[in-house]
Design a protein around this motif. Structure first.
Motif, PDB file in Angstrom:
ATOM      1  N   ASP A 158       9.064  -5.075  -6.003  1.00  0.00           N
ATOM      2  CA  ASP A 158       8.079  -4.006  -5.884  1.00  0.00           C
ATOM      3  C   ASP A 158       6.761  -4.544  -5.331  1.00  0.00           C
ATOM      4  OD1 ASP A 158       9.778  -2.068  -6.776  1.00  0.00           O
ATOM      5  OD2 ASP A 158       8.978  -1.999  -8.823  1.00  0.00           O
ATOM      6  N   MET A 159       6.347  -5.708  -5.812  1.00  0.00           N
ATOM      7  CA  MET A 159       5.093  -6.273  -5.354  1.00  0.00           C
ATOM      8  C   MET A 159       5.184  -6.739  -3.896  1.00  0.00           C
ATOM      9  SD  MET A 159       2.858  -5.856  -7.710  1.00  0.00           S
ATOM     10  CE  MET A 159       3.707  -4.302  -8.048  1.00  0.00           C
ATOM     11  N   ASP A 160       6.339  -7.237  -3.491  1.00  0.00           N
ATOM     12  CA  ASP A 160       6.529  -7.588  -2.078  1.00  0.00           C
ATOM     13  C   ASP A 160       6.417  -6.338  -1.206  1.00  0.00           C
ATOM     14  OD1 ASP A 160       6.835 -10.288  -2.558  1.00  0.00           O
ATOM     15  OD2 ASP A 160       9.029 -10.221  -2.602  1.00  0.00           O
ATOM     16  N   ALA A 161       7.004  -5.224  -1.681  1.00  0.00           N
ATOM     17  CA  ALA A 161       6.900  -3.966  -0.943  1.00  0.00           C
ATOM     18  C   ALA A 161       5.456  -3.497  -0.883  1.00  0.00           C
ATOM     19  CB  ALA A 161       7.780  -2.905  -1.607  1.00  0.00           C
ATOM     20  N   MET A 162       4.726  -3.721  -1.975  1.00  0.00           N
ATOM     21  CA  MET A 162       3.314  -3.347  -2.005  1.00  0.00           C
ATOM     22  C   MET A 162       2.525  -4.106  -0.938  1.00  0.00           C
ATOM     23  SD  MET A 162       0.249  -4.859  -3.155  1.00  0.00           S
ATOM     24  CE  MET A 162       0.833  -6.005  -4.398  1.00  0.00           C
ATOM     25  N   ILE A 163       2.784  -5.404  -0.802  1.00  0.00           N
ATOM     26  CA  ILE A 163       2.077  -6.202   0.195  1.00  0.00           C
ATOM     27  C   ILE A 163       2.418  -5.739   1.610  1.00  0.00           C
ATOM     28  CG2 ILE A 163       1.923  -8.517   1.219  1.00  0.00           C
ATOM     29  CD1 ILE A 163       0.234  -8.235  -1.223  1.00  0.00           C
ATOM     30  N   ARG A 164       3.684  -5.422   1.851  1.00  0.00           N
ATOM     31  CA  ARG A 164       4.068  -4.938   3.176  1.00  0.00           C
ATOM     32  C   ARG A 164       3.344  -3.634   3.503  1.00  0.00           C
ATOM     33  NH1 ARG A 164       9.250  -6.680   1.414  1.00  0.00           N
ATOM     34  NH2 ARG A 164       9.834  -4.539   0.850  1.00  0.00           N
ATOM     35  N   ARG A 165       3.234  -2.774   2.519  1.00  0.00           N
ATOM     36  CA  ARG A 165       2.549  -1.499   2.712  1.00  0.00           C
ATOM     37  C   ARG A 165       1.057  -1.709   2.941  1.00  0.00           C
ATOM     38  NH1 ARG A 165       0.930   2.430  -1.311  1.00  0.00           N
ATOM     39  NH2 ARG A 165       1.078   4.563  -0.532  1.00  0.00           N
ATOM     40  N   TYR A 166       0.451  -2.591   2.164  1.00  0.00           N
ATOM     41  CA  TYR A 166      -0.962  -2.911   2.332  1.00  0.00           C
ATOM     42  C   TYR A 166      -1.214  -3.509   3.718  1.00  0.00           C
ATOM     43  CZ  TYR A 166      -5.288  -5.619   1.715  1.00  0.00           C
ATOM     44  OH  TYR A 166      -6.533  -6.168   1.869  1.00  0.00           O
ATOM     45  N   THR A 167      -0.348  -4.441   4.145  1.00  0.00           N
ATOM     46  CA  THR A 167      -0.498  -5.091   5.448  1.00  0.00           C
ATOM     47  C   THR A 167      -0.423  -4.063   6.575  1.00  0.00           C
ATOM     48  OG1 THR A 167       0.471  -7.126   4.575  1.00  0.00           O
ATOM     49  CG2 THR A 167       0.427  -6.874   6.964  1.00  0.00           C
ATOM     50  N   PHE A 168       0.488  -3.103   6.432  1.00  0.00           N
ATOM     51  CA  PHE A 168       0.624  -2.045   7.440  1.00  0.00           C
ATOM     52  C   PHE A 168      -0.664  -1.235   7.547  1.00  0.00           C
ATOM     53  CE2 PHE A 168       1.819   2.418   8.367  1.00  0.00           C
ATOM     54  CZ  PHE A 168       2.336   2.246   9.644  1.00  0.00           C
ATOM     55  N   THR A 169      -1.265  -0.902   6.407  1.00  0.00           N
ATOM     56  CA  THR A 169      -2.499  -0.113   6.414  1.00  0.00           C
ATOM     57  C   THR A 169      -3.658  -0.924   6.995  1.00  0.00           C
ATOM     58  OG1 THR A 169      -1.706   0.970   4.395  1.00  0.00           O
ATOM     59  CG2 THR A 169      -3.984   1.369   5.028  1.00  0.00           C
ATOM     60  N   VAL A 170      -3.696  -2.225   6.689  1.00  0.00           N
ATOM     61  CA  VAL A 170      -4.726  -3.097   7.272  1.00  0.00           C
ATOM     62  C   VAL A 170      -4.613  -3.079   8.796  1.00  0.00           C
ATOM     63  CG1 VAL A 170      -5.459  -5.501   7.564  1.00  0.00           C
ATOM     64  CG2 VAL A 170      -5.024  -4.597   5.275  1.00  0.00           C
ATOM     65  N   ALA A 171      -3.379  -3.177   9.305  1.00  0.00           N
ATOM     66  CA  ALA A 171      -3.170  -3.182  10.754  1.00  0.00           C
ATOM     67  C   ALA A 171      -3.644  -1.872  11.388  1.00  0.00           C
ATOM     68  CB  ALA A 171      -1.696  -3.425  11.066  1.00  0.00           C
ATOM     69  N   LEU A 172      -3.351  -0.737  10.726  1.00  0.00           N
ATOM     70  CA  LEU A 172      -3.815   0.550  11.236  1.00  0.00           C
ATOM     71  C   LEU A 172      -5.345   0.598  11.295  1.00  0.00           C
ATOM     72  CD1 LEU A 172      -1.512   3.147   9.414  1.00  0.00           C
ATOM     73  CD2 LEU A 172      -1.487   2.558  11.843  1.00  0.00           C
ATOM     74  N   LEU A 173      -5.978   0.193  10.207  1.00  0.00           N
ATOM     75  CA  LEU A 173      -7.438   0.232  10.148  1.00  0.00           C
ATOM     76  C   LEU A 173      -8.065  -0.753  11.136  1.00  0.00           C
ATOM     77  CD1 LEU A 173      -8.190   0.634   6.346  1.00  0.00           C
ATOM     78  CD2 LEU A 173      -9.140   2.032   8.193  1.00  0.00           C
ATOM     79  N   ARG A 174      -7.448  -1.920  11.287  1.00  0.00           N
ATOM     80  CA  ARG A 174      -8.010  -2.923  12.193  1.00  0.00           C
ATOM     81  C   ARG A 174      -7.981  -2.411  13.641  1.00  0.00           C
ATOM     82  NH1 ARG A 174      -9.050  -7.839  10.836  1.00  0.00           N
ATOM     83  NH2 ARG A 174      -7.538  -7.911   9.145  1.00  0.00           N
ATOM     84  N   GLY A 175      -6.850  -1.829  14.043  1.00  0.00           N
ATOM     85  CA  GLY A 175      -6.776  -1.286  15.394  1.00  0.00           C
ATOM     86  C   GLY A 175      -7.744  -0.131  15.608  1.00  0.00           C
ATOM     87  N   TRP A 176      -7.854   0.710  14.607  1.00  0.00           N
ATOM     88  CA  TRP A 176      -8.749   1.877  14.678  1.00  0.00           C
ATOM     89  C   TRP A 176     -10.201   1.445  14.800  1.00  0.00           C
ATOM     90  CZ3 TRP A 176      -9.477   5.627   9.951  1.00  0.00           C
ATOM     91  CH2 TRP A 176     -10.227   6.731  10.349  1.00  0.00           C
ATOM     92  N   THR A 177     -10.636   0.523  13.929  1.00  0.00           N
ATOM     93  CA  THR A 177     -12.046   0.115  13.932  1.00  0.00           C
ATOM     94  C   THR A 177     -12.399  -0.693  15.181  1.00  0.00           C
ATOM     95  OG1 THR A 177     -11.460  -1.790  12.524  1.00  0.00           O
ATOM     96  CG2 THR A 177     -12.264   0.196  11.419  1.00  0.00           C
ATOM     97  N   ARG A 178     -11.430  -1.460  15.694  1.00  0.00           N
ATOM     98  CA  ARG A 178     -11.689  -2.170  16.954  1.00  0.00           C
ATOM     99  C   ARG A 178     -11.896  -1.185  18.083  1.00  0.00           C
ATOM    100  NH1 ARG A 178      -7.176  -7.059  16.522  1.00  0.00           N
ATOM    101  NH2 ARG A 178      -8.454  -8.484  15.255  1.00  0.00           N
ATOM    102  N   HIS A 179     -11.087  -0.139  18.113  1.00  0.00           N
ATOM    103  CA  HIS A 179     -11.237   0.890  19.144  1.00  0.00           C
ATOM    104  C   HIS A 179     -12.617   1.542  19.059  1.00  0.00           C
ATOM    105  CE1 HIS A 179     -10.189   4.169  21.865  1.00  0.00           C
ATOM    106  NE2 HIS A 179     -10.622   5.024  20.942  1.00  0.00           N
ATOM    107  N   LEU A 180     -13.112   1.728  17.837  1.00  0.00           N
ATOM    108  CA  LEU A 180     -14.426   2.348  17.643  1.00  0.00           C
ATOM    109  C   LEU A 180     -15.572   1.355  17.801  1.00  0.00           C
ATOM    110  CD1 LEU A 180     -13.620   4.556  14.514  1.00  0.00           C
ATOM    111  CD2 LEU A 180     -13.902   5.332  16.871  1.00  0.00           C
ATOM    112  N   GLY A 181     -15.252   0.059  17.875  1.00  0.00           N
ATOM    113  CA  GLY A 181     -16.286  -0.960  18.010  1.00  0.00           C
ATOM    114  C   GLY A 181     -17.054  -1.213  16.728  1.00  0.00           C
ATOM    115  N   ILE A 182     -16.407  -1.012  15.580  1.00  0.00           N
ATOM    116  CA  ILE A 182     -17.055  -1.234  14.287  1.00  0.00           C
ATOM    117  C   ILE A 182     -16.425  -2.453  13.618  1.00  0.00           C
ATOM    118  CG2 ILE A 182     -17.585  -0.245  12.026  1.00  0.00           C
ATOM    119  CD1 ILE A 182     -17.156   2.525  13.257  1.00  0.00           C
ATOM    120  N   PRO A 183     -17.172  -3.522  13.361  1.00  0.00           N
ATOM    121  CA  PRO A 183     -16.604  -4.686  12.662  1.00  0.00           C
ATOM    122  C   PRO A 183     -16.117  -4.305  11.263  1.00  0.00           C
ATOM    123  CG  PRO A 183     -18.763  -5.188  13.598  1.00  0.00           C
ATOM    124  CD  PRO A 183     -18.588  -3.710  13.700  1.00  0.00           C
ATOM    125  N   ALA A 184     -14.933  -4.794  10.897  1.00  0.00           N
ATOM    126  CA  ALA A 184     -14.358  -4.488   9.582  1.00  0.00           C
ATOM    127  C   ALA A 184     -13.908  -5.776   8.906  1.00  0.00           C
ATOM    128  CB  ALA A 184     -13.186  -3.525   9.716  1.00  0.00           C
TER     129      ALA A 184
END
Length: 266
Positions: A158-184
């Motif tokens: 379960d915790m491994d699945a949690m990390i995979r899910r967290y990593t996926f959300t980090v990737a979404l936010l990182r791409g989004w904020t880079r597109h907006l030019g906002i350091p995250a």
């Protein structure tokens, strides 16, 4: 000459997270957001020194906005960020402070099942459920019945699945904020529950009273940290070692740092 602090524009840092970011148990001036704002602006200083520094300042101050909410995890913070940006606000930088609230797997669609079920419960059943939920006696009984329980393979998975899910959300936010030019910045938070492991810091008076919670409560918190170490998300800063070697009390419960702990984290 003549410039005052009020005339300066403010650089905006938005802090997202759960109850630790929100500042549960702390005064307003001791929260992580307040501590970050103080340190980013060169403090703390005595009032006279701070006034002279502010008047001599040639660049804008940092203003840290606290978007922390109890029990919030990263995907919820992403939705809150979207809503806030859609209303026309915009930060100069973002900080996501997470870890303890991340849940494994994929959450079901939200329902009001608990409320619906309670409408059809007989009165004695409602009375028993309310008694056990609010008394804490059932929690103690369950805790004493499973001392130092080893983490099962299911919890680890379960915790491994949690990390995979967290990593996926980090990737979404990182791409989004880079597109907006906002350091995250993404941070994995420390917690007393992680320090069951023998190579972590020694707990001090005031923290030892939580040992029952650690050894007899939910073993998933320790496994949560181990899963993070097994699958470290790229670009996420691990602060779980920030208190190693610190001999003062830095937590007031297994999850939340006190004022001293929050200052060190900031």
């Amino acid at each position: 000459p003549g410039t005052t602090v009020k005339a300066l524009d403010c650089r905006r840092l938005w802090l997202f997270g759960g109850s630790t970011a929100m500042g549960l148990g702390l005064r307003d001036g001791d929260t992580l957001a307040a501590q970050l704002q103080t340190q980013l602006n060169g403090g703390p200083h005595d009032p006279d020194t701070q006034r002279r520094l502010d008047l001599a300042r040639t660049e804008p101050l940092w203003c840290v906005a606290n978007f922390g909410m109890g029990s919030q995890e990263l995907w919820q913070e992403m939705l809150l960020l979207y809503e806030t940006l859609a209303r026309g606000a915009r930060p100069d930088a973002l900080l996501f402070y997470d870890g303890l609230n991340e849940t494994p797997g994929v959450l079901p669609w939200p329902t009001n099942d608990h409320a619906v079920r309670s409408l059809h419960e007989p009165v004695p059943s409602r009375w028993w459920r309310a008694t056990k939920d609010f008394s804490g006696l059932v929690w103690v009984w369950r805790s004493l019945g499973r001392p130092a329980r080893a983490v099962s393979g299911d919890v680890a998975a379960d915790m491994d699945a949690m990390i995979r899910r967290y990593t996926f959300t980090v990737a979404l936010l990182r791409g989004w904020t880079r597109h907006l030019g906002i350091p995250a910045i993404f941070v994995w938070q420390p917690a007393l529950a992680y320090e069951i492991e023998p190579d972590r810091r020694r707990r001090v008076v005031g923290e030892n009273e939580w040992r029952l919670w650690e050894c007899c409560g939910n073993p998933a918190d320790t496994e949560r940290h181990r899963a993070f170490l097994r699958h470290p998300p790229a670009g996420v800063h691990d602060l779980t070692g920030v208190f190693v070697g610190v001999t003062e009390q830095v937590y007031f419960d297994p999850r939340h740092p006190n004022t001293h702990g929050t200052t060190l984290i900031a």
